[in-house]
Design an enzyme around this catalytic site. Structure first.
Site, short mmCIF file in Angstrom:
data_model
loop_
_atom_site.label_atom_id
_atom_site.label_comp_id
_atom_site.label_asym_id
_atom_site.label_seq_id
_atom_site.Cartn_x
_atom_site.Cartn_y
_atom_site.Cartn_z
N TYR A 1 -10.59 -5.57 -11.47
CA TYR A 1 -9.45 -4.50 -11.52
C TYR A 1 -10.23 -3.28 -11.47
O TYR A 1 -10.13 -2.36 -10.62
CB TYR A 1 -8.27 -4.70 -12.18
CG TYR A 1 -7.70 -3.24 -12.41
CD1 TYR A 1 -6.90 -2.73 -11.54
CD2 TYR A 1 -7.88 -2.61 -13.72
CE1 TYR A 1 -6.25 -1.88 -11.79
CE2 TYR A 1 -7.22 -1.59 -13.75
CZ TYR A 1 -6.48 -0.91 -13.12
OH TYR A 1 -5.54 0.23 -13.15
N LYS B 1 -10.81 -0.02 -8.63
CA LYS B 1 -10.59 1.27 -8.93
C LYS B 1 -11.74 2.13 -8.85
O LYS B 1 -11.43 3.17 -8.17
CB LYS B 1 -9.68 1.39 -10.36
CG LYS B 1 -8.56 0.72 -10.05
CD LYS B 1 -7.41 1.29 -9.42
CE LYS B 1 -7.03 2.64 -9.50
NZ LYS B 1 -5.82 2.99 -8.51
N THR C 1 -7.80 5.08 -13.11
CA THR C 1 -7.77 4.84 -14.37
C THR C 1 -8.96 5.20 -15.34
O THR C 1 -10.20 5.17 -14.80
CB THR C 1 -7.68 3.17 -14.44
OG1 THR C 1 -8.07 2.76 -15.91
CG2 THR C 1 -8.70 2.59 -13.45
N ASP C 2 -8.85 5.26 -16.67
CA ASP C 2 -10.01 5.48 -17.63
C ASP C 2 -11.21 4.20 -17.44
O ASP C 2 -12.12 4.32 -17.79
CB ASP C 2 -9.57 5.82 -18.97
CG ASP C 2 -8.72 4.78 -19.51
OD1 ASP C 2 -8.33 3.63 -19.05
OD2 ASP C 2 -8.37 5.09 -20.87
N GLU C 3 -10.58 2.95 -17.01
CA GLU C 3 -11.40 1.92 -17.21
C GLU C 3 -12.41 1.81 -16.16
O GLU C 3 -13.61 1.05 -16.29
CB GLU C 3 -10.53 0.71 -16.64
CG GLU C 3 -9.29 0.40 -17.58
CD GLU C 3 -8.80 -1.01 -17.44
OE1 GLU C 3 -9.46 -1.93 -16.75
OE2 GLU C 3 -7.70 -1.33 -17.82
P1 NAD Z 1 2.29 -1.47 -11.28
O1 NAD Z 1 1.57 -2.89 -10.83
O2 NAD Z 1 3.35 -1.69 -12.11
O3 NAD Z 1 2.89 -1.03 -9.67
C1 NAD Z 1 1.96 -1.02 -8.68
C2 NAD Z 1 3.12 -0.79 -7.31
O4 NAD Z 1 2.13 -0.78 -6.31
C3 NAD Z 1 4.11 -2.03 -7.17
O5 NAD Z 1 5.27 -1.50 -6.80
C4 NAD Z 1 3.71 -2.78 -6.07
O6 NAD Z 1 4.52 -3.20 -5.23
C5 NAD Z 1 2.81 -1.72 -5.22
N1 NAD Z 1 1.90 -2.39 -4.41
C6 NAD Z 1 0.81 -3.09 -4.66
N2 NAD Z 1 0.06 -3.43 -3.77
C7 NAD Z 1 0.75 -2.62 -2.53
C8 NAD Z 1 0.47 -2.58 -1.27
N3 NAD Z 1 -0.62 -3.18 -0.69
N4 NAD Z 1 0.91 -1.69 -0.58
C9 NAD Z 1 2.03 -1.13 -1.03
N5 NAD Z 1 2.32 -1.14 -2.28
C10 NAD Z 1 1.76 -2.09 -3.16
O7 NAD Z 1 1.05 -0.43 -11.50
P2 NAD Z 1 0.98 0.80 -12.54
O8 NAD Z 1 0.65 0.18 -13.81
O9 NAD Z 1 2.31 1.53 -12.28
O10 NAD Z 1 0.07 1.62 -12.00
C11 NAD Z 1 0.23 2.34 -10.97
C12 NAD Z 1 -1.15 3.25 -10.79
O11 NAD Z 1 -1.69 3.89 -11.80
C13 NAD Z 1 -2.40 2.26 -10.43
O12 NAD Z 1 -3.06 2.75 -9.31
C14 NAD Z 1 -3.22 2.15 -11.38
O13 NAD Z 1 -4.42 1.63 -11.26
C15 NAD Z 1 -3.06 3.45 -12.16
N6 NAD Z 1 -3.04 3.35 -13.63
C16 NAD Z 1 -2.37 2.54 -14.37
C17 NAD Z 1 -2.41 2.70 -15.85
C18 NAD Z 1 -1.46 2.16 -16.63
O14 NAD Z 1 -1.61 2.10 -17.98
N7 NAD Z 1 -0.65 1.08 -16.28
C19 NAD Z 1 -3.26 3.69 -16.43
C20 NAD Z 1 -4.00 4.65 -15.61
C21 NAD Z 1 -3.66 4.42 -14.06
O1 DAU Z 2 -6.56 2.01 -19.28
C1 DAU Z 2 -5.79 2.41 -18.31
C2 DAU Z 2 -5.23 0.62 -17.86
O2 DAU Z 2 -4.59 0.23 -18.88
C3 DAU Z 2 -4.68 0.53 -16.58
O3 DAU Z 2 -5.96 0.97 -15.51
C4 DAU Z 2 -4.42 -0.72 -16.33
O4 DAU Z 2 -3.75 -0.79 -14.92
C5 DAU Z 2 -3.37 -1.15 -17.26
O5 DAU Z 2 -2.87 -2.58 -16.98
C6 DAU Z 2 -3.91 -1.06 -18.65
O6 DAU Z 2 -4.86 -2.10 -18.60
P1 DAU Z 2 -5.28 -2.89 -20.07
O7 DAU Z 2 -5.97 -4.15 -19.62
O8 DAU Z 2 -5.79 -1.96 -21.28
O9 DAU Z 2 -3.65 -3.20 -20.32
P2 DAU Z 2 -2.88 -4.71 -20.95
O10 DAU Z 2 -1.63 -4.15 -21.04
O11 DAU Z 2 -3.28 -5.76 -20.09
O12 DAU Z 2 -3.75 -4.79 -22.32
C7 DAU Z 2 -3.81 -3.84 -23.29
C8 DAU Z 2 -4.70 -4.52 -24.43
O13 DAU Z 2 -3.63 -5.43 -25.03
C9 DAU Z 2 -5.61 -5.19 -23.95
O14 DAU Z 2 -6.84 -4.79 -25.04
C10 DAU Z 2 -5.56 -6.44 -24.03
C11 DAU Z 2 -4.42 -6.65 -24.96
N1 DAU Z 2 -3.56 -7.75 -24.91
C12 DAU Z 2 -2.91 -7.85 -23.73
C13 DAU Z 2 -1.81 -8.86 -23.65
C14 DAU Z 2 -1.18 -8.83 -22.05
C15 DAU Z 2 -3.22 -8.68 -26.02
O15 DAU Z 2 -3.45 -8.57 -27.30
N2 DAU Z 2 -1.90 -9.46 -25.96
C16 DAU Z 2 -1.47 -9.60 -24.66
O16 DAU Z 2 -0.52 -10.23 -24.73
#
Ligand code: NAD
Ligand code: DAU
Length: 332
Positions: A148, A152, A121-123
């Site tokens: 988190y 990562k 992630t960019d975080e």
């Molecule tokens: P998500 O929470 O929707 O899915 C995570 C999946 O991993 C789930 O299906 C869960 O059951 C599985 N899991 C969790 N722990 C496990 C374990 N111990 N063994 C096997 N499976 C397990 O997450 P997502 O948003 O799809 O993110 C996927 C990946 O992408 C993560 O590595 C996250 O850091 C990265 N990422 C997410 C975002 C975003 O915007 N959501 C952006 C950049 C990177």
């Molecule tokens: O940047 C990549 C990341 O993006 C991933 O690594 C994470 O897995 C993914 O969850 C996401 O993280 P954020 O914390 O940015 O996403 P989230 O959807 O939780 O929140 C997005 C933004 O919206 C953040 O600034 C918090 C805000 N927010 C979130 C919720 C749930 C609100 O304002 N209201 C809300 O109800």
């Protein structure tokens, strides 16, 4: 390369990746997923049974991981605890999965000399000021804010060490915020869409000025596939689609697209340590590997995502009440 092991493939991005690969290539996919609260077997419905298998298990189970890694050509590692708010409430599962789980997979990839791609992630880079013209690049120093993002960052550093010290054939990618179908209702965009379907006002943390750099999950998938095919071992690639939007504007767009007054939202308690702005410079991926995003109009991607949630209530309904109850407890 013929068989991919996709960890976390029942989650949001992993399931979109499994669908993408099975649609766009002739590769076979095995998903390894623990089916935590974030994993849904229903997200994998309709995949061709002769090319797809789901194995329910933990990435920290070394025996299982060893067996699966040895019988696949590449591991694409999405599995993680992924939600910042959860990590602020209970960090322990983040250590177990993001750190120990990644370590377990790396050891198996090392034993079997299996190609490995780590999704991050960019975080890991912390955040930028609103008035800072710069964006994250592959050389931005690590500075994670939440449990988190710290786990990562730790997992990224493990991958880099396993490349350098043990010769593991790994690449890494750090992507910005994804949106699209099958995202858990705890996340920002699906939470607001499903709130509106339920007659609840969207909730903005703090002032809502925080900026996220949105990319469609299918564009994340195409970038990962490109890196797996053509990326250089040991290299990191940033994935982003120039999609910077502040949270207030996202909520206003969702309200408008769903036929409501754009100002009809409420402010709730801010997140502790809330990162202000993320922004990705993806020039390396674009120039070296020739990748470009397909979803360039955020509002039309958002409209399609709204349609998906409106048409797939059976998918998200079972999680909605418990998710909102947890947010109420946390004051969000
Ligand atoms: P998500 O929470 O929707 O899915 C995570 C999946 O991993 C789930 O299906 C869960 O059951 C599985 N899991 C969790 N722990 C496990 C374990 N111990 N063994 C096997 N499976 C397990 O997450 P997502 O948003 O799809 O993110 C996927 C990946 O992408 C993560 O590595 C996250 O850091 C990265 N990422 C997410 C975002 C975003 O915007 N959501 C952006 C950049 C990177
Ligand atoms: O940047 C990549 C990341 O993006 C991933 O690594 C994470 O897995 C993914 O969850 C996401 O993280 P954020 O914390 O940015 O996403 P989230 O959807 O939780 O929140 C997005 C933004 O919206 C953040 O600034 C918090 C805000 N927010 C979130 C919720 C749930 C609100 O304002 N209201 C809300 O109800």
């Amino acid at each position: 390369m013929r068989r991919l092991l996709v960890t976390g493939g029942a989650g949001f991005i992993g399931s979109n990746f499994a669908h993408y690969v099975l649609r766009e290539t002739d590769l076979d996919v095995t998903v390894l997923d623990k089916l935590t609260y974030a994993g849904h077997e229903a997200s994998l419905a309709g995949l061709p049974p002769e090319r797809f298998e789901l194995v329910v298990g933990d990435i920290a189970d070394s025996e299982l991981v060893d067996k699966l890694t040895g019988s696949h050509d590449a591991v694409i590692h999405f599995a993680a605890e992924s939600h910042n708010d959860n990590s602020l409430h209970d960090p322990r599962p983040f250590i177990d999965t993001n750190i120990i789980g990644t370590f377990t997979l790396l050891e198996a990839a090392r034993r079997h000399d299996t190609r490995f791609h780590h999704i991050s992630t960019d975080e890991v880079y912390g955040d930028l000021e609103l008035d800072d013209p710069s964006k994250f690049t592959e050389s931005t120093p690590y500075n994670p804010s939440s449990p988190y993002s710290a786990t990562k960052a730790g997992s990224d550093l493990l991958v880099r060490a396993w490349v350098r010290s043990f010769g593991v054939q790994a690449t890494l990618s750090n992507c910005s915020n994804n949106y699209g179908p099958r995202q858990h209702v705890e996340k920002f965009i699906p939470r607001q869409i499903t709130n509106l379907i339920d007659g609840i006002k969207p909730k903005l943390y703090g002032e809502g000025l925080n900026v996220r750099d949105w990319i469609h999950a299918d564009d994340h998938s195409s970038a990962v596939l490109r890196i797996v095919e053509a990326g250089e071992v040991g290299e990191t690639y940033l994935i982003g689609a120039d999609g910077e939007v502040d949270n207030k504007t996202v909520v206003e767009s969702i309200l408008r697209l769903m036929g409501h007054d754009a100002g009809d939202y409420e402010h709730v308690k801010d997140r502790a340590g809330h990162d202000m702005r993320y922004a990705i410079d993806s020039s390396k991926l674009r120039t070296e590997l020739g990748w470009a995003p397909s979803f360039t109009d955020f509002d039309s991607g958002l409209a399609a995502t709204i349609d998906w949630y409106a048409s797939n209530e059976a998918w998200w309904r079972p999680q909605k009440a418990a998710t909102e109850a947890k947010y109420t407890e946390l004051g969000h």
